[in-house]
Scaffold this active site. Structure first.
Site, PDB file in Angstrom:
ATOM      1  N   LYS A   2       0.831  -1.205   0.000  1.00 31.16           N
ATOM      2  CA  LYS A   2       0.000   0.000   0.000  1.00 31.16           C
ATOM      3  C   LYS A   2       0.864   1.253   0.000  1.00 31.16           C
ATOM      4  CE  LYS A   2      -4.019  -2.081   2.215  1.00 31.16           C
ATOM      5  NZ  LYS A   2      -4.573  -2.404   3.533  1.00 31.16           N
ATOM      6  N   LYS A  61      -9.544 -12.385 -12.735  1.00 33.45           N
ATOM      7  CA  LYS A  61     -10.256 -12.541 -11.457  1.00 33.45           C
ATOM      8  C   LYS A  61     -11.303 -11.439 -11.331  1.00 33.45           C
ATOM      9  CE  LYS A  61      -9.231 -11.873  -6.477  1.00 33.45           C
ATOM     10  NZ  LYS A  61     -10.097 -10.790  -6.100  1.00 33.45           N
ATOM     11  N   LYS A 107     -13.518  -5.612  -7.956  1.00 29.66           N
ATOM     12  CA  LYS A 107     -13.972  -4.223  -8.102  1.00 29.66           C
ATOM     13  C   LYS A 107     -12.899  -3.387  -8.785  1.00 29.66           C
ATOM     14  CE  LYS A 107     -15.057  -4.295  -3.735  1.00 29.66           C
ATOM     15  NZ  LYS A 107     -15.543  -5.629  -3.445  1.00 29.66           N
TER      16      LYS A 107
HETATM   17  P1  ADP Z   1     -12.302  -7.112  -4.620  1.00 24.11           P
HETATM   18  O1  ADP Z   1     -11.194  -7.818  -5.344  1.00 24.11           O
HETATM   19  O2  ADP Z   1     -13.512  -6.966  -5.459  1.00 24.11           O
HETATM   20  O3  ADP Z   1     -11.856  -5.781  -4.017  1.00 24.11           O
HETATM   21  P2  ADP Z   1     -12.154  -8.026  -1.937  1.00 24.11           P
HETATM   22  O4  ADP Z   1     -10.664  -8.011  -2.003  1.00 24.11           O
HETATM   23  O5  ADP Z   1     -12.883  -6.964  -1.166  1.00 24.11           O
HETATM   24  O6  ADP Z   1     -12.721  -8.038  -3.438  1.00 24.11           O
HETATM   25  O7  ADP Z   1     -12.596  -9.456  -1.423  1.00 24.11           O
HETATM   26  C1  ADP Z   1     -13.540  -9.707  -0.410  1.00 24.11           C
HETATM   27  C2  ADP Z   1     -13.681 -11.208  -0.274  1.00 24.11           C
HETATM   28  O8  ADP Z   1     -14.195 -11.797  -1.475  1.00 24.11           O
HETATM   29  C3  ADP Z   1     -12.360 -11.911   0.001  1.00 24.11           C
HETATM   30  O9  ADP Z   1     -12.606 -12.977   0.915  1.00 24.11           O
HETATM   31  C4  ADP Z   1     -11.954 -12.475  -1.342  1.00 24.11           C
HETATM   32  O10 ADP Z   1     -11.168 -13.660  -1.223  1.00 24.11           O
HETATM   33  C5  ADP Z   1     -13.299 -12.793  -1.988  1.00 24.11           C
HETATM   34  N1  ADP Z   1     -13.222 -12.621  -3.440  1.00 24.11           N
HETATM   35  C6  ADP Z   1     -13.072 -11.441  -4.102  1.00 24.11           C
HETATM   36  N2  ADP Z   1     -13.033 -11.622  -5.443  1.00 24.11           N
HETATM   37  C7  ADP Z   1     -13.160 -12.969  -5.631  1.00 24.11           C
HETATM   38  C8  ADP Z   1     -13.186 -13.805  -6.809  1.00 24.11           C
HETATM   39  N3  ADP Z   1     -13.080 -13.291  -8.035  1.00 24.11           N
HETATM   40  N4  ADP Z   1     -13.312 -15.126  -6.635  1.00 24.11           N
HETATM   41  C9  ADP Z   1     -13.427 -15.663  -5.391  1.00 24.11           C
HETATM   42  N5  ADP Z   1     -13.409 -14.945  -4.247  1.00 24.11           N
HETATM   43  C10 ADP Z   1     -13.276 -13.608  -4.351  1.00 24.11           C
END
Ligand code: ADP
Ligand code: TRP
Length: 323
Positions: free
Chosen positions: A113, A193, A196
């Site tokens: 970060k 993957k 967001k």
């Molecule tokens: P993002 O990548 O959208 O910011 P986060 O990092 O906030 O998502 O992830 C929140 C939760 O959702 C975590 O436990 C993460 O492992 C799960 N998660 C996020 N994206 C995926 C994905 N594409 N496939 C499976 N699990 C996911």
């Protein structure tokens, strides 16, 4: 009886990847009567990156609504908002005075970060101590987290063991992490993957028209409609398979291999499947978002259940260090 605890980043609307990869498995884990589950929305951590108050509030509501809509049962799970028990901030100060500076300086997530964000604040640096207090303050035994948070749980164990050793007593329960490696990565509309940060999400809570637009935006190749298509390299097929029954998957595979079946047809089938699979969740989500005071009430009730444990552990710690 194990106490399972995890924190949820309040990053706003939850996409299909979050639901299949995090929300559903956590709800399943917490519904095991052998476990006692604590789940909270980490809205104090989010202040490290989000300074706008309205955005943070909206994010908490949308995150809570998604979890509740997906079946989180507040009778079975202690579901609360981190900032409703601000004693965790007091404890963070005490614990930070027992935490070696180099341990925090070596945290991967801080290094990452601090290289990528323009606002490198002290909160980002102290983030793992707040997270350790989230865990230790509730005497948690097991902490389910994604791989990226594993180091933070290891640091929590180190901090807790060091204090126990120094105080010559078992002040803190030493937690175990549970890494959900077996959970597959859900692909986004562009095949990477779903995240967001990549702008490739499917938000199952959107109104139908917007949801359809997202699904129709799935990237596919340019094989002509009449030609056979390879289901195993197609993203729309991969997403369809995650939600469909065995027989639906077999039928869709035949459609692909048979030709005269376009990607548009497959995407339409996926869209309809999403609407069907998440029918109840969508209704519940809309009802919750229209009555945010109900979400608020549930979170405050959860905080009332969590508070006695937090106060007890804080008192134990304060007494040991001489306050
Ligand atoms: P993002 O990548 O959208 O910011 P986060 O990092 O906030 O998502 O992830 C929140 C939760 O959702 C975590 O436990 C993460 O492992 C799960 N998660 C996020 N994206 C995926 C994905 N594409 N496939 C499976 N699990 C996911
Ligand atoms: N840092 C975690 C994340 O980014 C969220 C979190 C905060 C957490 N406190 C926690 C997770 C305590 C587990 C336990 O996902």
């Amino acid at each position: 009886m194990a106490r399972i605890l995890t924190g949820i980043q309040s990053s706003g609307r939850q996409h299909l990847g979050n639901i299949l990869g995090a929300i559903r498995p956590a709800i399943e884990l917490s519904s095991d009567p052998k476990n006692e589950a604590y789940l909270f929305i980490a809205d104090m951590h989010s202040l490290t990156t989000i300074k706008d108050a309205a955005t943070r509030k909206e994010n908490v509501l949308a995150t809570a609504a998604a979890w509740l809509a997906c079946g989180l049962d507040t009778e079975k799970v202690v579901f609360y908002r981190q900032s409703d028990i601000p004693q965790v901030a007091e404890m963070t100060w005490y614990l930070s005075c027992f935490t070696p500076f180099p341990m925090l300086a070596n945290a991967h997530s801080f290094k990452d970060k601090s290289e990528n964000l323009s606002d490198v604040n002290a909160g980002l640096f102290i983030y793992p101590v707040l997270m350790a207090c989230d865990i230790l303050m509730y005497d948690a035994n097991v902490v389910p987290v994604g791989k990226d948070q594993k180091q933070h749980v290891e640091m929590t164990r180190d901090m807790a063991s060091a204090v126990n050793y120094q105080m010559k007593q078992e002040l803190f329960v030493i937690p175990e992490s549970k890494i959900s490696e077996e959970i597959m990565t859900i692909p986004g509309t562009d095949g990477r993957k779903m995240s967001k940060s990549y702008g490739n999400i499917i938000d199952i809570f959107l109104p139908e028209k917007q949801l359809r637009k997202q699904v129709m935006g799935i990237v596919t190749d340019s094989t002509p409609l009449e030609d056979p298509k390879n289901p195993d390299t197609c993203n729309a097929f991969a997403l369809y398979s995650l939600l469909a029954s065995e027989s639906q998957i077999v039928e869709m595979r035949q459609n692909y291999l048979g030709g005269n079946y376009g990607y548009g047809h497959a995407k339409q089938a996926l869209f309809e499947l999403i609407l069907e699979e998440f029918k109840d969740e969508r209704i519940r989500f809309d009802a919750l978002m229209q009555n945010p005071e109900n979400i608020e009430k549930l979170l405050l009730e959860g905080a009332e259940k969590a508070k006695p444990v937090a106060n007890q552990v804080l008192a134990r710690f304060k007494e040991a260090i001489g306050y």
